[in-house]
Write a protein that holds these residues in place. Sequence first.
Motif, PDB file in Angstrom:
ATOM      1  N   LEU A 157      59.762  36.196  37.178  1.00 50.12           N
ATOM      2  CA  LEU A 157      60.244  37.332  38.007  1.00 50.12           C
ATOM      3  C   LEU A 157      59.403  38.517  37.784  1.00 50.12           C
ATOM      4  O   LEU A 157      59.133  39.499  38.758  1.00 50.12           O
ATOM      5  CB  LEU A 157      61.673  37.448  38.189  1.00 50.12           C
ATOM      6  CG  LEU A 157      62.355  36.223  38.724  1.00 50.12           C
ATOM      7  CD1 LEU A 157      63.769  36.241  38.342  1.00 50.12           C
ATOM      8  CD2 LEU A 157      62.260  35.936  40.326  1.00 50.12           C
ATOM      9  N   SER A 158      59.357  38.932  36.607  1.00 53.29           N
ATOM     10  CA  SER A 158      58.671  40.027  36.112  1.00 53.29           C
ATOM     11  C   SER A 158      57.093  40.072  36.645  1.00 53.29           C
ATOM     12  O   SER A 158      56.589  40.955  37.424  1.00 53.29           O
ATOM     13  CB  SER A 158      58.330  40.273  34.595  1.00 53.29           C
ATOM     14  OG  SER A 158      59.874  40.640  34.219  1.00 53.29           O
ATOM     15  N   ALA A 159      56.523  38.953  36.324  1.00 54.75           N
ATOM     16  CA  ALA A 159      55.007  38.638  36.741  1.00 54.75           C
ATOM     17  C   ALA A 159      54.931  38.615  38.219  1.00 54.75           C
ATOM     18  O   ALA A 159      53.967  39.294  38.669  1.00 54.75           O
ATOM     19  CB  ALA A 159      54.388  37.243  36.089  1.00 54.75           C
ATOM     20  N   PHE A 160      55.754  38.158  38.861  1.00 51.11           N
ATOM     21  CA  PHE A 160      55.721  38.232  40.192  1.00 51.11           C
ATOM     22  C   PHE A 160      55.754  39.506  41.046  1.00 51.11           C
ATOM     23  O   PHE A 160      54.889  39.893  41.809  1.00 51.11           O
ATOM     24  CB  PHE A 160      56.688  37.251  40.986  1.00 51.11           C
ATOM     25  CG  PHE A 160      56.681  37.218  42.461  1.00 51.11           C
ATOM     26  CD1 PHE A 160      55.990  36.399  43.216  1.00 51.11           C
ATOM     27  CD2 PHE A 160      57.661  37.984  43.328  1.00 51.11           C
ATOM     28  CE1 PHE A 160      55.902  36.664  44.549  1.00 51.11           C
ATOM     29  CE2 PHE A 160      57.820  37.986  44.545  1.00 51.11           C
ATOM     30  CZ  PHE A 160      56.770  37.264  45.133  1.00 51.11           C
ATOM     31  N   SER A 161      56.696  40.309  40.471  1.00 53.06           N
ATOM     32  CA  SER A 161      56.584  41.758  40.993  1.00 53.06           C
ATOM     33  C   SER A 161      55.921  42.659  40.604  1.00 53.06           C
ATOM     34  O   SER A 161      55.583  43.760  41.238  1.00 53.06           O
ATOM     35  CB  SER A 161      58.228  42.200  40.742  1.00 53.06           C
ATOM     36  OG  SER A 161      59.141  41.482  41.547  1.00 53.06           O
ATOM     37  N   GLN A 162      54.986  42.223  39.732  1.00 55.49           N
ATOM     38  CA  GLN A 162      53.856  43.102  39.320  1.00 55.49           C
ATOM     39  C   GLN A 162      52.832  43.220  40.045  1.00 55.49           C
ATOM     40  O   GLN A 162      52.183  44.376  40.286  1.00 55.49           O
ATOM     41  CB  GLN A 162      53.171  42.659  37.906  1.00 55.49           C
ATOM     42  CG  GLN A 162      54.162  43.181  36.822  1.00 55.49           C
ATOM     43  CD  GLN A 162      53.595  42.298  35.314  1.00 55.49           C
ATOM     44  OE1 GLN A 162      52.374  42.125  35.360  1.00 55.49           O
ATOM     45  NE2 GLN A 162      54.169  42.412  34.277  1.00 55.49           N
ATOM     46  N   ARG A 163      52.553  42.218  41.067  1.00 57.21           N
ATOM     47  CA  ARG A 163      51.509  42.493  42.138  1.00 57.21           C
ATOM     48  C   ARG A 163      50.233  42.699  41.411  1.00 57.21           C
ATOM     49  O   ARG A 163      49.456  43.400  42.321  1.00 57.21           O
ATOM     50  CB  ARG A 163      52.029  43.295  43.171  1.00 57.21           C
ATOM     51  CG  ARG A 163      53.213  43.136  43.916  1.00 57.21           C
ATOM     52  CD  ARG A 163      53.244  41.842  44.681  1.00 57.21           C
ATOM     53  NE  ARG A 163      54.411  41.759  45.687  1.00 57.21           N
ATOM     54  CZ  ARG A 163      55.681  41.309  45.273  1.00 57.21           C
ATOM     55  NH1 ARG A 163      55.872  40.901  44.211  1.00 57.21           N
ATOM     56  NH2 ARG A 163      56.403  41.258  46.430  1.00 57.21           N
ATOM     57  N   ASN A 164      49.750  42.063  40.400  1.00 57.97           N
ATOM     58  CA  ASN A 164      48.504  42.171  39.844  1.00 57.97           C
ATOM     59  C   ASN A 164      47.565  41.176  39.856  1.00 57.97           C
ATOM     60  O   ASN A 164      46.567  41.005  39.032  1.00 57.97           O
ATOM     61  CB  ASN A 164      48.592  43.043  38.352  1.00 57.97           C
ATOM     62  CG  ASN A 164      49.135  41.850  37.253  1.00 57.97           C
ATOM     63  OD1 ASN A 164      49.735  40.766  37.764  1.00 57.97           O
ATOM     64  ND2 ASN A 164      49.416  42.545  36.219  1.00 57.97           N
ATOM     65  N   ASN A 165      47.865  40.063  40.652  1.00 60.52           N
ATOM     66  CA  ASN A 165      47.095  38.760  40.744  1.00 60.52           C
ATOM     67  C   ASN A 165      47.067  37.826  39.534  1.00 60.52           C
ATOM     68  O   ASN A 165      46.179  37.064  39.397  1.00 60.52           O
ATOM     69  CB  ASN A 165      45.542  39.269  40.910  1.00 60.52           C
ATOM     70  CG  ASN A 165      45.468  40.027  42.470  1.00 60.52           C
ATOM     71  OD1 ASN A 165      46.061  39.470  43.418  1.00 60.52           O
ATOM     72  ND2 ASN A 165      44.476  41.055  42.345  1.00 60.52           N
TER      73      ASN A 165
ATOM     74  N   GLY B 232      62.504  41.261  40.070  1.00 55.47           N
ATOM     75  CA  GLY B 232      61.586  41.746  39.221  1.00 55.47           C
ATOM     76  C   GLY B 232      61.294  43.122  38.991  1.00 55.47           C
ATOM     77  O   GLY B 232      60.933  43.395  37.879  1.00 55.47           O
ATOM     78  N   GLU B 233      61.497  43.885  39.867  1.00 53.35           N
ATOM     79  CA  GLU B 233      61.240  45.129  39.838  1.00 53.35           C
ATOM     80  C   GLU B 233      62.339  46.086  38.967  1.00 53.35           C
ATOM     81  O   GLU B 233      61.951  46.840  38.115  1.00 53.35           O
ATOM     82  CB  GLU B 233      61.313  45.748  41.242  1.00 53.35           C
ATOM     83  CG  GLU B 233      60.243  45.494  42.151  1.00 53.35           C
ATOM     84  CD  GLU B 233      60.421  46.241  43.628  1.00 53.35           C
ATOM     85  OE1 GLU B 233      59.417  46.938  43.983  1.00 53.35           O
ATOM     86  OE2 GLU B 233      61.290  45.759  44.320  1.00 53.35           O
ATOM     87  N   VAL B 234      63.512  45.286  38.770  1.00 50.21           N
ATOM     88  CA  VAL B 234      64.584  45.935  37.989  1.00 50.21           C
ATOM     89  C   VAL B 234      64.026  45.378  36.657  1.00 50.21           C
ATOM     90  O   VAL B 234      64.302  46.452  35.753  1.00 50.21           O
ATOM     91  CB  VAL B 234      65.670  45.332  38.317  1.00 50.21           C
ATOM     92  CG1 VAL B 234      66.819  45.893  37.330  1.00 50.21           C
ATOM     93  CG2 VAL B 234      66.234  45.592  39.740  1.00 50.21           C
ATOM     94  N   LEU B 235      63.444  44.141  36.323  1.00 53.95           N
ATOM     95  CA  LEU B 235      63.124  43.923  34.966  1.00 53.95           C
ATOM     96  C   LEU B 235      62.112  44.612  34.536  1.00 53.95           C
ATOM     97  O   LEU B 235      62.176  45.090  33.211  1.00 53.95           O
ATOM     98  CB  LEU B 235      62.655  42.474  35.120  1.00 53.95           C
ATOM     99  CG  LEU B 235      63.893  41.290  35.169  1.00 53.95           C
ATOM    100  CD1 LEU B 235      63.361  39.933  35.509  1.00 53.95           C
ATOM    101  CD2 LEU B 235      64.790  41.219  33.967  1.00 53.95           C
ATOM    102  N   LEU B 236      61.271  45.135  35.435  1.00 55.67           N
ATOM    103  CA  LEU B 236      60.170  46.082  35.038  1.00 55.67           C
ATOM    104  C   LEU B 236      60.394  47.675  34.894  1.00 55.67           C
ATOM    105  O   LEU B 236      59.622  48.448  34.565  1.00 55.67           O
ATOM    106  CB  LEU B 236      58.751  45.997  36.037  1.00 55.67           C
ATOM    107  CG  LEU B 236      58.192  44.553  36.117  1.00 55.67           C
ATOM    108  CD1 LEU B 236      57.439  44.403  37.462  1.00 55.67           C
ATOM    109  CD2 LEU B 236      57.446  44.244  35.069  1.00 55.67           C
ATOM    110  N   HIS B 237      61.722  48.058  35.139  1.00 54.84           N
ATOM    111  CA  HIS B 237      62.278  49.392  35.198  1.00 54.84           C
ATOM    112  C   HIS B 237      61.696  50.183  36.373  1.00 54.84           C
ATOM    113  O   HIS B 237      61.614  51.389  36.246  1.00 54.84           O
ATOM    114  CB  HIS B 237      61.939  49.913  34.000  1.00 54.84           C
ATOM    115  CG  HIS B 237      62.564  49.020  32.607  1.00 54.84           C
ATOM    116  ND1 HIS B 237      63.900  48.959  32.539  1.00 54.84           N
ATOM    117  CD2 HIS B 237      62.055  48.360  31.613  1.00 54.84           C
ATOM    118  CE1 HIS B 237      64.020  47.873  31.349  1.00 54.84           C
ATOM    119  NE2 HIS B 237      62.972  47.783  31.016  1.00 54.84           N
TER     120      HIS B 237
END
Length: 340
Positions: A62-70, A300-305
């Motif tokens: 979920l973190s990787a998905f919400s990073q949006r960095n391909n 995922g955005e919450v996981l990424l703070h």
Amino acid sequence: MHNAVKDQYIDEALFGCNRILAFESYRSEGETGNAKMLFFDDKKIEEFLKQNSLVNEMEKCLSAFSQRNNIVSQPPHSAIAIESRANFFSKTAYSKQLNCFGVKNIATIPENPEVNGLPYVHSLITLFDSLNGLPFATLDGNAITAYRTAAVSAVATKLLAQPSSKVLALVGAGVQASSHFEILNQIYHFEHIQICSRTFASAKRLAQKIGNTAKAVMTTQEAVDGADIICTVSASAIEKLEYNWCKPGCHVNVVNSITHHDVILENDFIERSKLYVESNDNALKSGDVNSMSQVYAEIGEVLLHHKNAFVDEITVFMSHGMGLEDLYAAKFIYDHIQKN
């Protein structure tokens, strides 16, 4: 000229009276050397997942998905109707971190339980090496779906529920209800579990399976009364959940899927609560939200703070299932079973 490929299948009707019993594929010596493709059935997978949690893997996913960095990719799923009586879906995903891509194929046959004595849903996940394109594993998908869905709910619950939560409500008493209890109970050690279902008999069966801390009730309102964590995990609507039934600060997991879209929450519930989702696009395309203004954040955005967790408010996490979650779960299972 490429070397010949020899495949050996030992099966009994993929969607017939028996599940696949075994599957092995061997490739002769070639440019990539020897490659052995393995098959993992639901029994083996369930035995493994009862001892090994997917929660950490779903946090990574979920973190990787919400990073949006391909570093990951998952296009919309494809679907076809089969003679107006069944559906077939395909969900694909890629992860640079995992060095693989995969596809999950899902068949939903509503008449199966009554007519054929088989599950409503069948699924298979195939993994491919992203460097050379070779498929290296096929896994039964039903156990993975149950456990990764519950693990995703657990990721959200750890972020959004009160740490002292002791009362769990299960709206539904099937496979997803069992897996949600199993995984969440490892975290919270619930003192009370309140269960309702379309039939009181099914709620009672699950309560008996869980033990003395669980009780079956007749209605959704009874089930959620005083609950710290609520999981709506029924394949069909039982009774719409009303905001006023929920205690302040409770957390609600709403499990939807590509195979059903029953309205679980009363009309004003989303407007009055903080809504989190797996994927903004999936939530909007599902029709469960009318506009992105209703969604506060992807989990995922919450996981990424990047976004906040409002643990003192009534929060809702809505999941629809992502191909990327299946990819991370399947690769985790493959890596660990192979290692041992």
